[in-house]
Design an enzyme around this catalytic site. Structure first.
Site, PDB file in Angstrom:
ATOM      1  NE  ARG A   1      43.622  40.422  32.378  1.00  0.00           N
ATOM      2  CZ  ARG A   1      44.736  40.957  32.891  1.00  0.00           C
ATOM      3  NH1 ARG A   1      45.453  41.819  32.200  1.00  0.00           N
ATOM      4  NH2 ARG A   1      45.132  40.650  34.110  1.00  0.00           N
ATOM      5  N   GLY A   2      41.986  43.070  34.739  1.00  0.00           N
ATOM      6  CA  GLY A   2      42.865  43.402  35.860  1.00  0.00           C
ATOM      7  C   GLY A   2      42.095  44.367  36.750  1.00  0.00           C
ATOM      8  CB  ALA A   3      41.384  44.211  40.385  1.00  0.00           C
ATOM      9  N   GLY A   4      42.667  46.743  38.946  1.00  0.00           N
ATOM     10  CA  GLY A   4      42.939  48.177  38.995  1.00  0.00           C
ATOM     11  C   GLY A   4      42.473  48.885  37.730  1.00  0.00           C
TER      12      GLY A   4
ATOM     13  NE  ARG B   1      35.972  39.523  34.538  1.00  0.00           N
ATOM     14  CZ  ARG B   1      37.276  39.201  34.496  1.00  0.00           C
ATOM     15  NH1 ARG B   1      38.163  40.097  34.182  1.00  0.00           N
ATOM     16  NH2 ARG B   1      37.663  37.969  34.782  1.00  0.00           N
TER      17      ARG B   1
ATOM     18  CB  CYS C   1      47.224  36.276  37.037  1.00  0.00           C
ATOM     19  SG  CYS C   1      45.893  36.971  36.027  1.00  0.00           S
TER      20      CYS C   1
ATOM     21  CG  ASP D   1      40.806  40.064  40.800  1.00  0.00           C
ATOM     22  OD1 ASP D   1      41.796  39.327  40.625  1.00  0.00           O
ATOM     23  OD2 ASP D   1      40.318  40.786  39.913  1.00  0.00           O
TER      24      ASP D   1
ATOM     25  CG  ASN E   1      45.241  37.228  42.153  1.00  0.00           C
ATOM     26  OD1 ASN E   1      44.852  38.258  41.596  1.00  0.00           O
ATOM     27  ND2 ASN E   1      46.371  36.642  41.814  1.00  0.00           N
ATOM     28  CE  LYS E   2      42.536  35.339  36.187  1.00  0.00           C
ATOM     29  NZ  LYS E   2      41.112  35.312  35.765  1.00  0.00           N
TER      30      LYS E   2
HETATM   31  C1  RUB Z   1      43.322  39.477  36.808  1.00  0.00           C
HETATM   32  C2  RUB Z   1      43.916  39.099  38.113  1.00  0.00           C
HETATM   33  C3  RUB Z   1      44.942  40.027  38.683  1.00  0.00           C
HETATM   34  C4  RUB Z   1      44.257  41.013  39.632  1.00  0.00           C
HETATM   35  C5  RUB Z   1      45.184  42.138  40.048  1.00  0.00           C
HETATM   36  O1  RUB Z   1      42.278  38.635  36.423  1.00  0.00           O
HETATM   37  O2  RUB Z   1      43.558  38.126  38.751  1.00  0.00           O
HETATM   38  O3  RUB Z   1      45.918  39.326  39.403  1.00  0.00           O
HETATM   39  O4  RUB Z   1      43.132  41.583  39.018  1.00  0.00           O
HETATM   40  O5  RUB Z   1      45.555  42.867  38.906  1.00  0.00           O
HETATM   41  P1  RUB Z   1      41.535  38.890  35.002  1.00  0.00           P
HETATM   42  P2  RUB Z   1      46.022  44.380  38.983  1.00  0.00           P
HETATM   43  O6  RUB Z   1      42.577  38.792  33.948  1.00  0.00           O
HETATM   44  O7  RUB Z   1      40.505  37.801  34.935  1.00  0.00           O
HETATM   45  O8  RUB Z   1      40.920  40.266  35.084  1.00  0.00           O
HETATM   46  O9  RUB Z   1      47.183  44.406  39.942  1.00  0.00           O
HETATM   47  O10 RUB Z   1      46.427  44.733  37.587  1.00  0.00           O
HETATM   48  O11 RUB Z   1      44.872  45.209  39.486  1.00  0.00           O
END
Ligand code: RUB
Length: 320
Positions: A16-19, A59, A125, A194, A204-205
């Protein structure tokens, strides 16, 4: 990891997390290309396109996912043999993963400069890049304190406080609804993204827009940490970012929901923060005001109008 396994892990939020989602998708396409037994280019393309579609369908909100898939798939180019196409995919996947990791480091370096010694920061988040900025500021010797939200219903805040704790950063853990009560103690809000749309809005979240609204009201700056591949090219041609709505059971256990026939649980996973509540977006190309999102999409992401048309045709099934 192959696309089927990666897709399952993205869906279940193990990844999880966009990156991280974007890098996992690039890695999965690379694995598919390497193991493909296709004997002619069209079969290879067909196999890769099916894998790409599977990954993108997991997703809907994080634009980093289709952007990463698009960049890797572009490696097929005009390849005339399976070997050429395979090499193109592998090269682009490696390039994407490396540049993504490099972007995370660059943003941490740039973002940390916006954090002053003695600052109290609020984050919402679990964003790798937002935390990168905070940890880099701490590492460079700045005395900082963090407020981290719980992040109902999936509690990503737990991951955040563990990371901050491991880094030795003084952290306060609060429920999401306590943000406004503490906002006057905060010097700077830092969150991830995101998706960033052409008008500078940040997806974002869920809850990010409430945090940003409270910050705006209290005149606290909001900094968004986002790699350029989180900017959404298709918003230029009017496409909207789809907000994922997840299962009701994440919010209310099914056995309770069953006893409440007149109650509908709504569980959007993300929300949209308008550009006017955001002071700057820190990308690996430097910090920009949100209103400059168009420049990032055109100059750095490098989508030209031909690609918009192609994407549009694919989406609508309309081929001229
Ligand atoms: C994660 C979320 C993060 C962004 C950025 O949502 O909202 O703030 O994805 O994350 P979920 P990053 O938990 O539903 O995936 O900076 O790690 O890319």
């Amino acid at each position: 990891m192959f696309p089927i396994e990666t897709a399952e892990k993205i869906k279940s939020m193990e990844i999880r997390g966009a990156g991280r989602i974007a890098r996992a998708a690039a890695e999965a396409l690379r694995a598919q290309a390497l193991c493909s037994k296709a004997s002619f280019p069209l079969a290879f393309v067909d196999e890769m396109e099916r894998a790409a579609e599977l990954l993108v369908s997991t997703r809907p909100t994080a634009v980093s996912l289709p952007n990463a898939v698009h960049m890797v798939m572009a490696g097929i180019g005009r390849a005339k043999t399976v070997e050429e196409a395979r090499a193109g995919v592998v090269e682009r996947a490696d390039e994407f993963i490396q540049s993504s990791q490099h972007a995370v480091e660059k943003i941490a370096e740039f973002g940390a400069r916006h954090i002053r010694d003695g600052d109290t920061i609020l984050t919402h988040c679990n964003s790798e890049v937002a935390l990168g900025c905070i940890i880099e500021a701490h590492r460079s010797g700045k005395e900082i304190e963090v407020f981290a939200t719980e992040v109902r219903p999936r509690n990503q805040g737990l991951i955040t406080i563990r990371t901050l704790n491991d880094a030795g950063i003084k952290t306060n853990y609060i429920v999401d609804s306590a943000v406004r009560s503490f906002i006057n103690d905060i010097d700077l809000v830092i969150v991830g993204a995101d998706a960033v749309t052409v008008n500078g809005a940040v997806v974002n979240k869920i809850g990010t827009s409430q945090v940003a609204h409270s910050a705006h009201e209290a005149r606290v700056n909001v900094l968004v940490a986002a790699e350029t591949y989180k900017f959404a090219p298709r918003t230029i041609i009017g496409e909207q970012i789809q907000i994922e709505e997840r299962a009701a059971g994440e919010v209310l256990p099914d056995e309770i929901a069953r006893t409440l026939p007149h109650v509908t649980v709504r569980n959007p996973a993300f929300d949209v923060t308008p550009a006017e509540y955001i002071d700057m977006i820190v990308t690996e190309q430097g910090a920009i005001p949100p209103q400059m999102a168009y420049v990032i999409i055109k100059e750095y992401l490098g989508w030209d109008i031909g690609e918009f048309h192609k994407a549009f045709e694919i989406n609508t099934g309309h081929i001229e």
